[in-house]
Design an enzyme around this catalytic site. Structure first.
Site, PDB file in Angstrom:
ATOM      1  N   GLY A 181      -2.823 -40.071  -2.656  1.00  0.00           N
ATOM      2  CA  GLY A 181      -1.672 -40.676  -1.991  1.00  0.00           C
ATOM      3  C   GLY A 181      -1.873 -42.174  -1.812  1.00  0.00           C
ATOM      4  O   GLY A 181      -2.839 -42.753  -2.310  1.00  0.00           O
ATOM      5  N   ALA A 182      -0.939 -42.796  -1.095  1.00  0.00           N
ATOM      6  CA  ALA A 182      -1.053 -44.238  -0.815  1.00  0.00           C
ATOM      7  C   ALA A 182      -0.258 -44.551   0.446  1.00  0.00           C
ATOM      8  O   ALA A 182       0.648 -43.810   0.825  1.00  0.00           O
ATOM      9  CB  ALA A 182      -0.521 -45.059  -1.980  1.00  0.00           C
ATOM     10  N   LYS A 193      -4.254 -48.512   0.307  1.00  0.00           N
ATOM     11  CA  LYS A 193      -4.767 -47.199   0.669  1.00  0.00           C
ATOM     12  C   LYS A 193      -5.767 -47.344   1.814  1.00  0.00           C
ATOM     13  O   LYS A 193      -6.216 -48.428   2.132  1.00  0.00           O
ATOM     14  CB  LYS A 193      -5.471 -46.547  -0.535  1.00  0.00           C
ATOM     15  CG  LYS A 193      -4.478 -46.033  -1.568  1.00  0.00           C
ATOM     16  CD  LYS A 193      -5.119 -45.213  -2.677  1.00  0.00           C
ATOM     17  CE  LYS A 193      -6.038 -44.130  -2.213  1.00  0.00           C
ATOM     18  NZ  LYS A 193      -5.447 -43.149  -1.276  1.00  0.00           N
ATOM     19  N   GLY A 195      -5.267 -45.648   4.927  1.00  0.00           N
ATOM     20  CA  GLY A 195      -4.703 -45.300   6.241  1.00  0.00           C
ATOM     21  C   GLY A 195      -5.441 -44.127   6.866  1.00  0.00           C
ATOM     22  O   GLY A 195      -5.595 -44.050   8.076  1.00  0.00           O
ATOM     23  N   GLY A 196      -5.923 -43.225   6.024  1.00  0.00           N
ATOM     24  CA  GLY A 196      -6.674 -42.066   6.523  1.00  0.00           C
ATOM     25  C   GLY A 196      -8.170 -42.339   6.600  1.00  0.00           C
ATOM     26  O   GLY A 196      -8.940 -41.459   6.969  1.00  0.00           O
ATOM     27  N   GLU A 202     -12.355 -42.960  -2.069  1.00  0.00           N
ATOM     28  CA  GLU A 202     -11.165 -42.864  -2.927  1.00  0.00           C
ATOM     29  C   GLU A 202     -11.245 -43.855  -4.078  1.00  0.00           C
ATOM     30  O   GLU A 202     -10.890 -43.534  -5.215  1.00  0.00           O
ATOM     31  CB  GLU A 202      -9.899 -43.124  -2.102  1.00  0.00           C
ATOM     32  CG  GLU A 202      -9.561 -41.968  -1.177  1.00  0.00           C
ATOM     33  CD  GLU A 202      -8.413 -42.267  -0.231  1.00  0.00           C
ATOM     34  OE1 GLU A 202      -7.759 -41.321   0.200  1.00  0.00           O
ATOM     35  OE2 GLU A 202      -8.180 -43.445   0.096  1.00  0.00           O
TER      36      GLU A 202
HETATM   37  C1  5RP Z   1      -6.406 -42.060   2.934  1.00  0.00           C
HETATM   38  C2  5RP Z   1      -5.335 -42.615   2.101  1.00  0.00           C
HETATM   39  C3  5RP Z   1      -4.087 -41.823   1.980  1.00  0.00           C
HETATM   40  O1  5RP Z   1      -3.872 -41.531   0.652  1.00  0.00           O
HETATM   41  C4  5RP Z   1      -2.959 -42.637   2.529  1.00  0.00           C
HETATM   42  O2  5RP Z   1      -3.263 -42.976   3.862  1.00  0.00           O
HETATM   43  C5  5RP Z   1      -1.645 -41.863   2.486  1.00  0.00           C
HETATM   44  O3  5RP Z   1      -1.696 -40.808   3.395  1.00  0.00           O
HETATM   45  P1  5RP Z   1      -0.493 -39.793   3.575  1.00  0.00           P
HETATM   46  O4  5RP Z   1      -0.339 -39.065   2.286  1.00  0.00           O
HETATM   47  O5  5RP Z   1      -0.940 -38.900   4.707  1.00  0.00           O
HETATM   48  O6  5RP Z   1       0.726 -40.593   3.942  1.00  0.00           O
HETATM   49  O7  5RP Z   1      -5.448 -43.667   1.516  1.00  0.00           O
HETATM   50  O8  5RP Z   1      -7.475 -42.950   3.047  1.00  0.00           O
END
Ligand code: 5RP
Length: 328
Positions: A181-182, A193, A195-196, A202
């Protein structure tokens, strides 16, 4: 990058196909209410999938299985997107709600059409990646042979709960494809990228892959990166010095903004899987991401940053009106 103007495409392609749920050649998309039935209806659903050679029609997996879409259908103990703790994530102009969860699932499911038996797959982190991994788990249970390399401990636990065979990057250093994801998807498929919090693994996994496909709901598409705070993973040692160097480097590029140390619910610094801190940089607009990436990479205390430039070659983006694919 091949991507037509979004609103034109909606008019010309998507809205024209709205409500058509059959498997006909011209079926490209489905609209709001129809989407709900589409994701629950058994049967094959063609989707548009782009490639260097242009747009072609591919098929999603033959069955959109009910169990994939229902939280109570997940194996006991498997994490799901409703359990994700949003408090560690920086705020970044996102929309929320059931519709968005469905869009993430659509994007994750659409990515399955790029997975072939025998592949070595990088498994991204975040709720959209987890939607893909759950769908992948169904295919593995049906006999699909793949091996996955997870980008976080959380994703490793999810994949294990779904009986997806896992490996490490040291055992399996060359991957066919990473699906991830992003937080933002900008021009030329430049991404933010992290956020998690999994950006370091990654990026290592994505760049060990022949291809990276980014999957997202449409809220992630932006004209300029930066509304979502840029995650910068830093060594805990010398945090103050590193933060000052980042601020100075950014200022030289005309970028000003808070560099917030990411914290957990308890107020303690958030620690990544690699044992580092994250600074979330609120620059609001990053018009020259390459220049910022280069400047950050020159700072010793910076372990990695969340700018993924020239890495993803295809984006699968779910809109309420259907799937958009963007190639680079
Ligand atoms: C984690 C990431 C995720 O891919 C990004 O935060 C998107 O998260 P989500 O699919 O929950 O919106 O980079 O480090």
């Amino acid at each position: 990058m091949s991507r037509s103007n979004r609103s034109d495409r909606q008019n010309e392609r998507w809205i024209a196909g709205a409500g058509t749920l059959g498997a006909g050649k011209d079926w490209h998309s489905f609209a709001g209410l129809a989407m709900e039935s589409a994701v629950r209806a058994p049967g094959s659903i063609p989707v548009e999938s782009g490639g260097a050679g242009g747009i072609r029609l591919g098929e999603l997996p033959a069955k959109w299985r009910l169990g994939v879409w229902e939280t109570n259908g997940y194996p006991a103990g498997a994490p799901n997107e409703h359990q994700e703790n949003p408090s560690v994530r920086p705020k970044g102009g996102r929309v929320s709600g059931v519709g968005r969860v469905d869009l993430k699932r659509m994007a994750g499911e659409a990515a399955l059409s790029h997975v072939e038996s025998g592949m070595r797959l990088g498994l991204g982190s975040g709720s959209t990646s987890e939607a893909f991994i759950r769908a992948l788990g169904v295919r593995v249970a049906e006999g699909l042979q793949i091996v996955g390399v997870p980008t976080s401990e959380r994703v490793a636990a999810l994949a294990t709960s779904l009986s997806i065979p896992l490996s490490t990057l040291d055992e399996t250093p060359e991957l066919n494809l990473t699906i991830d994801g992003a937080d933002e998807i900008g021009p030329d498929l430049a991404l933010i990228k992290g956020g998690g919090g999994a950006l370091l693994r990654e990026k290592i996994v994505a760049t060990a892959s022949r291809r990276m496909i980014v999957i997202a709901d449409a809220s992630k598409l932006v004209d300029t990166l930066g509304a979502f705070p840029l995650p910068i993973e830093v060594a805990p040692f010398g945090l103050t010095v590193t933060r000052a160097k980042i601020a100075a480097a950014a200022e030289r590029l005309g970028l000003l903004g808070n560099l917030a140390l990411r914290k957990t619910d308890t107020g303690a610094p958030y620690i990544t899987d690699g044992g580092h801190f994250i600074l979330d940089a609120s620059f609001r607009r990053i018009p020259r991401p390459e220049a910022l990436a280069k400047a950050l990479e020159a700072i010793p205390g910076v372990v990695e940053h969340g700018l993924f430039i020239g890495i993803a070659s295809l984006a699968i983006v779910a809109h309420p009106t259907g799937i958009e694919t963007i190639t680079r």
